[in-house]
Design a protein around this motif. Structure first.
Motif, PDB file in Angstrom:
ATOM      1  N   PHE A 164       0.809  -1.212   0.000  1.00  0.00           N
ATOM      2  CA  PHE A 164       0.000   0.000   0.000  1.00  0.00           C
ATOM      3  C   PHE A 164       0.849   1.272   0.000  1.00  0.00           C
ATOM      4  O   PHE A 164       0.387   2.348   0.355  1.00  0.00           O
ATOM      5  CB  PHE A 164      -0.942  -0.017   1.218  1.00  0.00           C
ATOM      6  N   VAL A 165       2.108   1.122  -0.398  1.00  0.00           N
ATOM      7  CA  VAL A 165       3.040   2.261  -0.437  1.00  0.00           C
ATOM      8  C   VAL A 165       3.225   2.702  -1.887  1.00  0.00           C
ATOM      9  O   VAL A 165       3.674   1.917  -2.726  1.00  0.00           O
ATOM     10  CB  VAL A 165       4.396   1.862   0.184  1.00  0.00           C
ATOM     11  N   ASN A 166       2.892   3.938  -2.183  1.00  0.00           N
ATOM     12  CA  ASN A 166       2.913   4.406  -3.574  1.00  0.00           C
ATOM     13  C   ASN A 166       4.281   4.291  -4.235  1.00  0.00           C
ATOM     14  O   ASN A 166       4.397   3.916  -5.391  1.00  0.00           O
ATOM     15  CB  ASN A 166       2.450   5.865  -3.643  1.00  0.00           C
ATOM     16  N   LYS A 167       5.323   4.615  -3.498  1.00  0.00           N
ATOM     17  CA  LYS A 167       6.655   4.641  -4.105  1.00  0.00           C
ATOM     18  C   LYS A 167       7.402   3.323  -3.932  1.00  0.00           C
ATOM     19  O   LYS A 167       8.612   3.271  -4.197  1.00  0.00           O
ATOM     20  CB  LYS A 167       7.481   5.778  -3.483  1.00  0.00           C
ATOM     21  N   TYR A 168       6.715   2.277  -3.517  1.00  0.00           N
ATOM     22  CA  TYR A 168       7.413   1.015  -3.239  1.00  0.00           C
ATOM     23  C   TYR A 168       8.147   0.471  -4.468  1.00  0.00           C
ATOM     24  O   TYR A 168       9.318   0.088  -4.373  1.00  0.00           O
ATOM     25  CB  TYR A 168       6.447  -0.044  -2.708  1.00  0.00           C
ATOM     26  N   SER A 169       7.472   0.435  -5.615  1.00  0.00           N
ATOM     27  CA  SER A 169       8.108  -0.144  -6.810  1.00  0.00           C
ATOM     28  C   SER A 169       9.367   0.620  -7.178  1.00  0.00           C
ATOM     29  O   SER A 169      10.390   0.032  -7.547  1.00  0.00           O
ATOM     30  CB  SER A 169       7.125  -0.139  -7.986  1.00  0.00           C
ATOM     31  N   GLN A 170       9.298   1.962  -7.097  1.00  0.00           N
ATOM     32  CA  GLN A 170      10.460   2.785  -7.420  1.00  0.00           C
ATOM     33  C   GLN A 170      11.582   2.552  -6.414  1.00  0.00           C
ATOM     34  O   GLN A 170      12.757   2.413  -6.787  1.00  0.00           O
ATOM     35  CB  GLN A 170      10.056   4.266  -7.437  1.00  0.00           C
ATOM     36  N   TRP A 171      11.229   2.493  -5.119  1.00  0.00           N
ATOM     37  CA  TRP A 171      12.235   2.241  -4.069  1.00  0.00           C
ATOM     38  C   TRP A 171      12.848   0.863  -4.241  1.00  0.00           C
ATOM     39  O   TRP A 171      14.062   0.686  -4.108  1.00  0.00           O
ATOM     40  CB  TRP A 171      11.560   2.373  -2.701  1.00  0.00           C
ATOM     41  N   LYS A 172      12.021  -0.122  -4.567  1.00  0.00           N
ATOM     42  CA  LYS A 172      12.504  -1.497  -4.734  1.00  0.00           C
ATOM     43  C   LYS A 172      13.571  -1.582  -5.826  1.00  0.00           C
ATOM     44  O   LYS A 172      14.628  -2.196  -5.629  1.00  0.00           O
ATOM     45  CB  LYS A 172      11.324  -2.418  -5.079  1.00  0.00           C
ATOM     46  N   SER A 173      13.297  -0.962  -6.992  1.00  0.00           N
ATOM     47  CA  SER A 173      14.200  -1.117  -8.131  1.00  0.00           C
ATOM     48  C   SER A 173      15.425  -0.209  -8.062  1.00  0.00           C
ATOM     49  O   SER A 173      16.521  -0.626  -8.456  1.00  0.00           O
ATOM     50  CB  SER A 173      13.441  -0.859  -9.435  1.00  0.00           C
ATOM     51  N   THR A 174      15.246   1.021  -7.561  1.00  0.00           N
ATOM     52  CA  THR A 174      16.353   1.980  -7.603  1.00  0.00           C
ATOM     53  C   THR A 174      17.143   2.077  -6.306  1.00  0.00           C
ATOM     54  O   THR A 174      18.272   2.565  -6.311  1.00  0.00           O
ATOM     55  CB  THR A 174      15.835   3.386  -7.970  1.00  0.00           C
ATOM     56  N   VAL A 175      16.565   1.649  -5.208  1.00  0.00           N
ATOM     57  CA  VAL A 175      17.239   1.795  -3.912  1.00  0.00           C
ATOM     58  C   VAL A 175      17.508   0.438  -3.254  1.00  0.00           C
ATOM     59  O   VAL A 175      18.655   0.084  -2.967  1.00  0.00           O
ATOM     60  CB  VAL A 175      16.392   2.676  -2.956  1.00  0.00           C
ATOM     61  N   ALA A 176      16.439  -0.313  -2.992  1.00  0.00           N
ATOM     62  CA  ALA A 176      16.587  -1.518  -2.170  1.00  0.00           C
ATOM     63  C   ALA A 176      17.386  -2.612  -2.872  1.00  0.00           C
ATOM     64  O   ALA A 176      18.245  -3.255  -2.250  1.00  0.00           O
ATOM     65  CB  ALA A 176      15.206  -2.036  -1.780  1.00  0.00           C
ATOM     66  N   THR A 177      17.112  -2.840  -4.156  1.00  0.00           N
ATOM     67  CA  THR A 177      17.830  -3.920  -4.849  1.00  0.00           C
ATOM     68  C   THR A 177      19.338  -3.690  -4.849  1.00  0.00           C
ATOM     69  O   THR A 177      20.097  -4.579  -4.424  1.00  0.00           O
ATOM     70  CB  THR A 177      17.306  -4.077  -6.290  1.00  0.00           C
TER      71      THR A 177
END
Length: 429
Positions: free
Chosen positions: A388-401
């Motif tokens: 339910f976090v809007n920026k999750y996909s962006q954070w996942k690909s550009t930051v967390a991975t």
């Protein structure tokens, strides 16, 4: 958005007149729709496995034969492009009546008003049959927006021969603790064999899903108001993997840079005793494992706070613009009946979203290909905050991975990982 608001109103009125559709669970409930003109529903399906396509066709054909006034037409789409396709369809007013997707992807569509509110239309029996965590995963802003259908969990597959040779007793029971898993990995790391081959090239989903076992939720709040926190609970699983890799040396290093499927080569080749994979792999392993290869599925992994795993199920929703939302709900009640959901999940080698379908699958498959262990994980699915976090996909690909990859490559320490995850989130704005 007046058009959508009007459509939602039509949905609500249609739902009131349909009487909840309880008779449709048997596939024969056409009484309320019989007085209306025949309709044809468009069902945009993402099923891509031949067995699943066949199972879906069988269900639709059965429905169409029993319900001449509510016909369903399946239109095939692709997982690779579905969200771009839906964006275009919603904007152009051409969305299908019934939409196949996954929970993580439909949240933004639901928040923008493109999906019908099914809260008052899904039967109470269905709500009671769906696990609480799974129902929560398809509830957006207090509204049920989809029927969850299929889920995967992460399971440990083991080379039984190597465990026997190491004198390891195969775990039984409802779960296996992270410490048990680590000890088995240590015990089987000998004679050129590593305890584990863990494909963590794309590590975020694994850490977010299994991290609930240590209370690792990462996010507070929802939508654009979500905030991140990375503490002991969130770091517990990454630290365990790091310790196994660098302190115990019980993880084959190269597998940390491989995908799950790439890591299978070491498992089949006898170079690792265990591998952590999506539960769906049980079906392909039964077909693809080398002749004479003896493998078992171990009980679900349990962290300090239990065996919970994040639920990101496949879903079936109804477009808010559909002129036949009540009829679509009747079909979805039928599609998600125990036998139908069991058939689709057996074809896809996934876990049904309802308790009754899980029981039907357990009865049918027993311990075949480890399904007795895999289905145990079905009772511990929880809704995950990241859905339910809007920026999750962006954070996942550009930051967390990249941050987790550096950590697993021993290029940054615990503090460096924490800083990378949190500061990267803040920089997204």
């Amino acid at each position: 958005m007046p058009l959508i608001a009007a459509a939602v109103a039509v949905v609500a009125l249609a739902g009131c007149s349909s009487g909840g559709g309880s008779a449709t669970a048997t596939g024969s409930g056409t009484s309320s729709a019989a007085a209306a003109a025949p309709v044809t529903l468009t069902f945009q399906s993402l099923s891509d496995q031949p067995a699943t396509i066949a199972a879906t066709k069988k269900i639709v054909d059965s429905w169409n034969a029993a319900n001449p006034d509510i016909q369903v037409n399946v239109v095939q789409a692709s997982w690779d492009s579905v969200n771009d396709k839906l964006t275009t369809q919603f904007a152009g007013g051409t969305a299908p009546d019934i939409i196949h997707d996954d929970a993580a992807s439909i949240v933004s569509f639901a928040s923008d008003g493109y999906l019908a509110d099914l809260t008052g239309q899904m039967s109470q029996a269905k709500k009671d049959d769906i696990g609480k965590g799974l129902l929560a995963s398809v509830t957006v802003d207090g509204k049920v927006v989809a029927y969850p259908t299929e889920v995967q969990s992460y399971m440990v597959f083991a080379n039984k021969t190597l465990l026997d040779q190491a004198g390891v007793t195969i775990p039984t029971g409802d779960s296996m603790t992270w410490d048990q898993f680590r000890q088995i990995a240590k015990a089987t790391t000998k004679n050129g064999v590593a305890g584990v081959g863990w494909g963590l090239k794309s590590p975020v989903a694994t850490f977010m899903t299994l991290g609930l076992g240590s209370g690792g939720t990462y996010f507070d709040g929802t939508g654009t108001k979500a905030t991140i926190h990375v503490g002991d609970n969130e770091l517990a699983l990454p630290k365990l993997v790091h310790q196994m890799a660098y302190d115990d040396k019980s993880i084959l290093p190269v597998t940390l840079t491989q995908s799950g499927s790439e890591a299978l080569a070491a498992f089949y080749g006898g170079k690792v005793a265990m591998t952590v994979q999506g539960s769906y792999l049980a079906a392909s392993m039964a077909k693809d494992a080398p002749s004479g290869f003896s493998w078992v599925v171990l009980p679900p992994l349990a962290g300090p706070q239990g065996a919970a795993q994040a639920a990101d199920p496949q879903t079936l929703s109804v477009s808010a613009d559909s002129k036949h939302a009540a009829q679509a709900v009747k079909f979805l009640e039928y599609f998600t009946s125990s036998d139908n959901l069991e058939a689709v999940n057996e074809a896809d080698a996934l876990i049904p979203a309802t308790t009754s379908a899980q029981k039907a699958m357990a009865t049918k498959l027993g311990s075949q290909n480890g399904w007795d262990q895999i289905l145990k994980s079905g009772k511990d699915f929880q809704s995950a905050p990241f859905l339910f976090v809007n920026k999750y996909s962006q954070w996942k690909s550009t930051v967390a991975t990249p941050a987790f990859q550096k950590y697993l490559a021993n290029q940054i320490d615990d503090a460096g990982l924490t800083d990378a995850l949190t500061n990267g989130w803040k920089q997204l704005g």
